[in-house]
Design a protein around this motif. Sequence first.
Motif, PDB file in Angstrom:
ATOM      1  N   ALA A  59       0.830  -1.204   0.000  1.00  0.00           N
ATOM      2  CA  ALA A  59       0.000   0.000   0.000  1.00  0.00           C
ATOM      3  C   ALA A  59       0.856   1.243   0.000  1.00  0.00           C
ATOM      4  O   ALA A  59       1.985   1.239   0.496  1.00  0.00           O
ATOM      5  CB  ALA A  59      -0.917   0.006   1.224  1.00  0.00           C
ATOM      6  N   THR A  60       0.308   2.337  -0.556  1.00  0.00           N
ATOM      7  CA  THR A  60       0.893   3.668  -0.412  1.00  0.00           C
ATOM      8  C   THR A  60      -0.083   4.501   0.408  1.00  0.00           C
ATOM      9  O   THR A  60      -1.272   4.574   0.071  1.00  0.00           O
ATOM     10  CB  THR A  60       1.143   4.336  -1.772  1.00  0.00           C
ATOM     11  OG1 THR A  60      -0.059   4.309  -2.557  1.00  0.00           O
ATOM     12  CG2 THR A  60       2.250   3.625  -2.528  1.00  0.00           C
ATOM     13  N   VAL A  67       5.330   3.742   1.876  1.00  0.00           N
ATOM     14  CA  VAL A  67       5.108   2.517   1.107  1.00  0.00           C
ATOM     15  C   VAL A  67       5.277   1.369   2.103  1.00  0.00           C
ATOM     16  O   VAL A  67       6.333   1.237   2.728  1.00  0.00           O
ATOM     17  CB  VAL A  67       6.100   2.377  -0.058  1.00  0.00           C
ATOM     18  CG1 VAL A  67       5.799   1.120  -0.867  1.00  0.00           C
ATOM     19  CG2 VAL A  67       6.043   3.615  -0.960  1.00  0.00           C
ATOM     20  N   VAL A  68       4.218   0.574   2.268  1.00  0.00           N
ATOM     21  CA  VAL A  68       4.215  -0.448   3.303  1.00  0.00           C
ATOM     22  C   VAL A  68       3.866  -1.797   2.691  1.00  0.00           C
ATOM     23  O   VAL A  68       2.919  -1.901   1.901  1.00  0.00           O
ATOM     24  CB  VAL A  68       3.205  -0.119   4.425  1.00  0.00           C
ATOM     25  CG1 VAL A  68       3.395  -1.079   5.601  1.00  0.00           C
ATOM     26  CG2 VAL A  68       3.348   1.324   4.891  1.00  0.00           C
ATOM     27  N   GLU A  79       8.521  -1.083   5.856  1.00  0.00           N
ATOM     28  CA  GLU A  79       7.888   0.207   5.652  1.00  0.00           C
ATOM     29  C   GLU A  79       8.944   1.204   5.198  1.00  0.00           C
ATOM     30  O   GLU A  79       9.995   1.306   5.818  1.00  0.00           O
ATOM     31  CB  GLU A  79       7.233   0.672   6.951  1.00  0.00           C
ATOM     32  CG  GLU A  79       6.534   2.009   6.864  1.00  0.00           C
ATOM     33  CD  GLU A  79       5.860   2.384   8.172  1.00  0.00           C
ATOM     34  OE1 GLU A  79       6.229   3.443   8.728  1.00  0.00           O
ATOM     35  OE2 GLU A  79       5.003   1.606   8.639  1.00  0.00           O
ATOM     36  N   SER A  80       8.662   1.922   4.112  1.00  0.00           N
ATOM     37  CA  SER A  80       9.613   2.892   3.577  1.00  0.00           C
ATOM     38  C   SER A  80       9.024   4.292   3.639  1.00  0.00           C
ATOM     39  O   SER A  80       7.887   4.519   3.220  1.00  0.00           O
ATOM     40  CB  SER A  80       9.967   2.547   2.128  1.00  0.00           C
ATOM     41  OG  SER A  80      10.766   3.573   1.552  1.00  0.00           O
ATOM     42  N   PHE A 108      10.875  -0.642  -6.376  1.00  0.00           N
ATOM     43  CA  PHE A 108      11.288  -1.192  -5.087  1.00  0.00           C
ATOM     44  C   PHE A 108      11.594  -2.682  -5.208  1.00  0.00           C
ATOM     45  O   PHE A 108      10.916  -3.411  -5.957  1.00  0.00           O
ATOM     46  CB  PHE A 108      10.179  -1.027  -4.046  1.00  0.00           C
ATOM     47  CG  PHE A 108       9.988   0.370  -3.540  1.00  0.00           C
ATOM     48  CD1 PHE A 108      10.478   0.742  -2.296  1.00  0.00           C
ATOM     49  CD2 PHE A 108       9.303   1.311  -4.286  1.00  0.00           C
ATOM     50  CE1 PHE A 108      10.287   2.020  -1.809  1.00  0.00           C
ATOM     51  CE2 PHE A 108       9.109   2.594  -3.812  1.00  0.00           C
ATOM     52  CZ  PHE A 108       9.606   2.952  -2.569  1.00  0.00           C
ATOM     53  N   ASP A 109      12.570  -3.141  -4.442  1.00  0.00           N
ATOM     54  CA  ASP A 109      12.814  -4.563  -4.248  1.00  0.00           C
ATOM     55  C   ASP A 109      11.821  -5.053  -3.195  1.00  0.00           C
ATOM     56  O   ASP A 109      11.871  -4.603  -2.049  1.00  0.00           O
ATOM     57  CB  ASP A 109      14.249  -4.787  -3.768  1.00  0.00           C
ATOM     58  CG  ASP A 109      14.594  -6.257  -3.567  1.00  0.00           C
ATOM     59  OD1 ASP A 109      13.677  -7.097  -3.479  1.00  0.00           O
ATOM     60  OD2 ASP A 109      15.799  -6.574  -3.459  1.00  0.00           O
ATOM     61  N   PRO A 110      10.903  -5.975  -3.526  1.00  0.00           N
ATOM     62  CA  PRO A 110       9.897  -6.408  -2.551  1.00  0.00           C
ATOM     63  C   PRO A 110      10.484  -7.093  -1.323  1.00  0.00           C
ATOM     64  O   PRO A 110       9.863  -7.093  -0.257  1.00  0.00           O
ATOM     65  CB  PRO A 110       9.032  -7.395  -3.355  1.00  0.00           C
ATOM     66  CG  PRO A 110       9.291  -7.086  -4.780  1.00  0.00           C
ATOM     67  CD  PRO A 110      10.704  -6.608  -4.844  1.00  0.00           C
TER      68      PRO A 110
END
Length: 406
Positions: free
Chosen positions: A312-313, A319-320, A332-333, A363-365
């Motif tokens: 999610a954003t 970004v989580v 979490e970013s 992003f790298d997941p």
Amino acid sequence: MTQSIRSRKMLKTTLSSQTIKKTVMHVAVLAVMSTAVIGCNRGIKPVVNDPVKLVQIAQPISVLQPVFSTDVGNKKASKKDPLDLQVGYANGQIVTASRGGDLIGFNQAGERLWSINVGDQITGGVALDALSQTAIVSTRNGQVMAFDTMTGAKRWQQQLSGSVLSPALISNNRVVLSANDGFLHGLSLQTGESVWQFATQVPAISVRGSAAPTLLDNETALLATADGRLHAITVDNGLPKWSRRVGIGSGSSEVERMSDVDGKPIVDKNQLFAISYSGQLLGIDLASRQVMFVNELASLKALAVNPQQVVATSLDGKVVAYDRNSGETLWESEALAYRDLTNPVMIGNYIAVGDFDGVVHLFDPATGNIVSRVQTKGALTNLQVQGNRLMTQSTSGQVAIWQLTR
């Protein structure tokens, strides 16, 4: 029947997402939002959260390469009406729309085939059905129009009681739309004739926008509404199967109680995920109809899923990634905090997120680290993926398609 299917009409007071964010900050529903506040008292000072500056990627990798771009312009676009338009794309057919009403068809090689103006501002679209070679758009005045994707010829036009602010769902010879007056519509794909209508409860105040309809299964459409509910409705005849509340607002004012679900729900591997403006992220096991988890996160954007995660954003730019079965936070970013993020999407083995500068971040997941970026012009509000291709349309009218680097 639930209150959500009462047939009475209510006047929907709609606000732009920018104005709503300002008001909500004042009443402290979401104090972390990035825009200034408007208070009832002139003495209240606005609170502004500056967007995080991007940090250079130490060892960037090449993930996406451009394959198509065009500029459809931003004529008649308004910052007070930040609605999303998407690229119509299927089996090599490409149809783009501008806010000013221009509709353009391209072939797989990116060559322009036709161009027309529909005579009104386009607010919903483009939905494209490759099998019938049909493109569907909706206009500010409540018109729904169907066009031949190969020639641009208009096939039909239908007037609705309210305007449509999101792309249609085309399935089983039906065009399913969610109008801003609370009515859900099923039209004939061939003629545009109204086959069914479904009335939902309309709150007195809500965020301007709506979630695009999606499929729950081959026979059922899933629609999210401004009152925080999900409705499962048969595509063919509009019969309700079930209704479930996702968003639950709280507070003493109507603004504080807003619970819109504006991000398209995600259905994957017999699991359903949805998120609300009021801060509920819900995971449901469709086989058992049991709730797997409810997490606290507020968003107006659709979620993304991969085999292990739901991503999610948030409204404040986080970004989580959560475990899709338990809801446990995996990472979490805040690297893109307050950058007005788009919905996340999965492209290959990466998570893509766009921002207000037209940057798409990959992003790298596994780690939540940003490993690559690509750039377009203008703020991004929505990302799309089909197969190995990523599509964007910015608020300035720049349309771009990238594909995974081989």
